[in-house]
Design a protein around this motif. Structure first.
Motif, PDB file in Angstrom:
ATOM      1  N   LYS A 134      38.775  60.908  66.304  1.00  0.00           N
ATOM      2  CA  LYS A 134      37.674  60.399  67.038  1.00  0.00           C
ATOM      3  C   LYS A 134      36.219  60.671  66.193  1.00  0.00           C
ATOM      4  O   LYS A 134      36.253  61.675  65.635  1.00  0.00           O
ATOM      5  N   CYS A 135      35.388  59.704  66.133  1.00  0.00           N
ATOM      6  CA  CYS A 135      34.038  59.838  65.400  1.00  0.00           C
ATOM      7  C   CYS A 135      33.432  61.062  66.092  1.00  0.00           C
ATOM      8  O   CYS A 135      33.346  61.268  67.539  1.00  0.00           O
ATOM      9  N   GLU A 136      32.872  62.048  65.574  1.00  0.00           N
ATOM     10  CA  GLU A 136      32.201  63.241  66.406  1.00  0.00           C
ATOM     11  C   GLU A 136      31.120  62.730  66.870  1.00  0.00           C
ATOM     12  O   GLU A 136      30.413  63.464  67.934  1.00  0.00           O
ATOM     13  N   GLN A 137      30.251  61.924  66.365  1.00  0.00           N
ATOM     14  CA  GLN A 137      28.958  61.345  67.124  1.00  0.00           C
ATOM     15  C   GLN A 137      29.029  60.518  68.222  1.00  0.00           C
ATOM     16  O   GLN A 137      28.473  60.631  69.139  1.00  0.00           O
ATOM     17  N   CYS A 138      30.145  59.733  68.126  1.00  0.00           N
ATOM     18  CA  CYS A 138      30.094  58.465  69.394  1.00  0.00           C
ATOM     19  C   CYS A 138      31.598  58.703  70.067  1.00  0.00           C
ATOM     20  O   CYS A 138      31.823  57.821  70.777  1.00  0.00           O
ATOM     21  N   GLN A 139      32.505  59.534  69.676  1.00  0.00           N
ATOM     22  CA  GLN A 139      33.659  59.781  70.291  1.00  0.00           C
ATOM     23  C   GLN A 139      34.721  58.646  70.225  1.00  0.00           C
ATOM     24  O   GLN A 139      35.711  58.472  70.841  1.00  0.00           O
TER      25      GLN A 139
ATOM     26  N   GLU B   8      36.980  55.097  59.114  1.00  0.00           N
ATOM     27  CA  GLU B   8      35.818  54.262  59.103  1.00  0.00           C
ATOM     28  C   GLU B   8      35.157  54.299  60.842  1.00  0.00           C
ATOM     29  O   GLU B   8      36.265  53.724  61.702  1.00  0.00           O
ATOM     30  N   CYS B   9      34.129  54.565  61.090  1.00  0.00           N
ATOM     31  CA  CYS B   9      33.571  54.458  62.354  1.00  0.00           C
ATOM     32  C   CYS B   9      32.801  53.119  62.468  1.00  0.00           C
ATOM     33  O   CYS B   9      31.816  52.906  61.794  1.00  0.00           O
ATOM     34  N   SER B  10      33.032  52.230  63.468  1.00  0.00           N
ATOM     35  CA  SER B  10      32.176  50.977  63.683  1.00  0.00           C
ATOM     36  C   SER B  10      30.647  51.034  63.623  1.00  0.00           C
ATOM     37  O   SER B  10      30.002  50.142  63.007  1.00  0.00           O
ATOM     38  N   GLN B  11      30.236  52.302  63.979  1.00  0.00           N
ATOM     39  CA  GLN B  11      28.986  52.529  64.160  1.00  0.00           C
ATOM     40  C   GLN B  11      28.353  53.655  62.849  1.00  0.00           C
ATOM     41  O   GLN B  11      27.166  53.347  62.638  1.00  0.00           O
ATOM     42  N   HIS B  12      29.183  54.458  62.710  1.00  0.00           N
ATOM     43  CA  HIS B  12      28.819  55.511  61.888  1.00  0.00           C
ATOM     44  C   HIS B  12      29.138  55.588  60.292  1.00  0.00           C
ATOM     45  O   HIS B  12      29.130  56.448  59.608  1.00  0.00           O
ATOM     46  N   GLY B  13      29.772  54.446  60.118  1.00  0.00           N
ATOM     47  CA  GLY B  13      30.307  54.334  58.746  1.00  0.00           C
ATOM     48  C   GLY B  13      31.648  55.254  58.462  1.00  0.00           C
ATOM     49  O   GLY B  13      32.568  55.667  59.238  1.00  0.00           O
TER      50      GLY B  13
HETATM   51 ZN   LIG Z   1      30.897  57.023  65.494  1.00  0.00          ZN
END
Ligand SMILES: [Zn+2]
Length: 398
Positions: free
Chosen positions: A340-345, A321-326
């Motif tokens: 790490k989330c690929e979109q926001c690292q 779970e990414c706090s921003q991207h779900g």
């Molecule tokens: Zn993210």
């Protein structure tokens, strides 16, 4: 837990060794009260407080604590009972990494057990997996035939026939040539009859992974040589066994004498499957895919005949779970779970994980795709693991 996932877990648990007598095994039989187990374990916890060595005491007491807490999550005993394995799995001396492995098995647990040892007690689970190796037996000679299914150690007789093929010695007065011809014809009809029954039975029982042809005398060899059975069934023949008897005695004798054959057969089956995989791989447009991503893509297109997963593959499907991207799911090696989330690292939170094999069990559903596991014990198995440990045989090129 499915059999295939259990098989993998049993292998993993079997490789864990405690530094001391500190690995805790608990088996709760189907229908047994978890509350009672919990009470007993609390008393064992009291006993464990007397263990002299401080680190061992600490590990055993915490393991029991963890088990008791886990048991409290259940409202009632799972349908087939519950097996719990808990202990320090840390490989560093002095460090503690107490892990709990709960198992809701695919078959009822019959053993009640609390045990503390340097290894986990796995025999009851191993029995469940072993049962799943199913073989067929065709025991025949010129006078009778029995077809049976061998499930674990159980022989299930399915078909019995008596023949009317006469012996070689003819009644007086008949032409010997004519007699031989008639006898030959009767023998062929007899073998056809046996083959028809075998085709039907083993055609329906696809779980039969190998068939043994046994019996006294040469009739079993004629039966194989002259291809009486369908190709799909005869492909599963793993060998012949000479017996002194037919009938029920013959079936038992067959099992007694086929130990090596059965042991080899699961290895051979694996080798054959991987050989097919590597043959396809070496062709210019081979019907093959490998790597988790590629296999899943092919699977979702409905192009996969068989998915192959190595038991040696140490990979999980992790839900993050990414706090921003779900939420997102990823396949990662067990030692690279931090992602790490690929979109926001941002480093993502781990919500849950499961074995790759469990993930594929779910994914193959509805596509008519077979799922096979292979060990990494053979040379082919090692090669397959180096290649990534996940592969597929395709129905068509994609
Ligand atoms: Zn993210």
């Amino acid at each position: 837990m499915s059999e295939i996932a259990l098989k993998k877990l049993v292998k993993q648990l079997g490789s864990i060794r405690g530094r001391h007598t500190e690995l805790v095994t608990v088996y709760v039989p189907a229908g047994y009260s978890l509350h009672e187990v919990s009470t007993q374990l609390k008393s064992e916890q009291g006993t464990a407080e007397n263990i002299k060595s401080k680190p061992v005491r600490k590990n055993v007491v915490s393991s029991l604590e963890k088990i008791i807490r886990h048991i409290q999550l259940y409202k009632k005993t799972p349908e087939h009972g519950l097996a719990l394995f808990c202990g320090n799995v840390s490989e560093k001396e002095g460090a503690a990494d107490i892990q709990l492995f709960p198992v809701e098995p695919p078959e009822p647990i019959k053993t009640k057990l609390y045990w503390c040892d340097q290894k986990f007690v796995l025999e009851p689970l191993e029995e469940m997996i072993k049962e799943k190796e199913v073989y067929g037996i065709i025991c025949l000679d010129k006078s009778e035939a029995d077809i049976a299914i061998l499930s674990g150690k159980k022989i299930l007789p399915m078909v019995h026939f008596d023949s009317i093929v006469p012996g070689k010695s003819r009644a007086g007065g008949q032409s010997s040539l004519r007699f031989a011809r008639v006898r030959e014809g009767m023998l062929q009809d007899w073998l056809k009859k046996v083959a028809e029954a075998a085709n039907k039975l083993f055609g329906e029982h696809k779980e039969v992974i190998g068939i043994i042809i046994s019996g006294s005398g040469p009739v079993k060899e004629f039966f194989i040589r002259d291809n009486y059975m369908h190709a799909e069934v005869s492909q599963r023949v793993i060998g012949t066994v000479d017996t002194s008897y037919t009938g029920e005695f013959g079936l038992h004798e067959t099992v007694e004498k086929s130990g090596d054959l059965l042991k080899e057969s699961s290895v051979i089956k694996e080798k054959k499957l991987l050989q097919r995989f590597f043959d396809e791989l070496h062709k210019p447009h081979g019907l093959v895919a490998y790597g988790v991503r590629e296999v899943i893509n092919a699977l979702e297109m409905g192009a996969v005949d068989t998915v192959i997963v190595s038991e040696g593959l140490d990979m999980k499907e992790v839900e993050y779970e990414c706090s921003q991207h779900g939420l997102q799911k990823k396949f990662v090696f067990s030692d690279r779970k931090a992602q790490k989330c690929e979109q926001c690292q941002q480093t993502m939170k781990v919500l849950g994980e499961r074995e790759v094999i469990e993930s594929f069990e779910e994914k193959v559903k509805g596509f008519g795709t077979r799922l096979e596991t292979v060990s990494s014990d053979t040379r082919e198995g090692q090669q397959f693991l180096y290649l990534g440990g996940v592969g597929a045989l395709l129905r068509y090129n994609i």
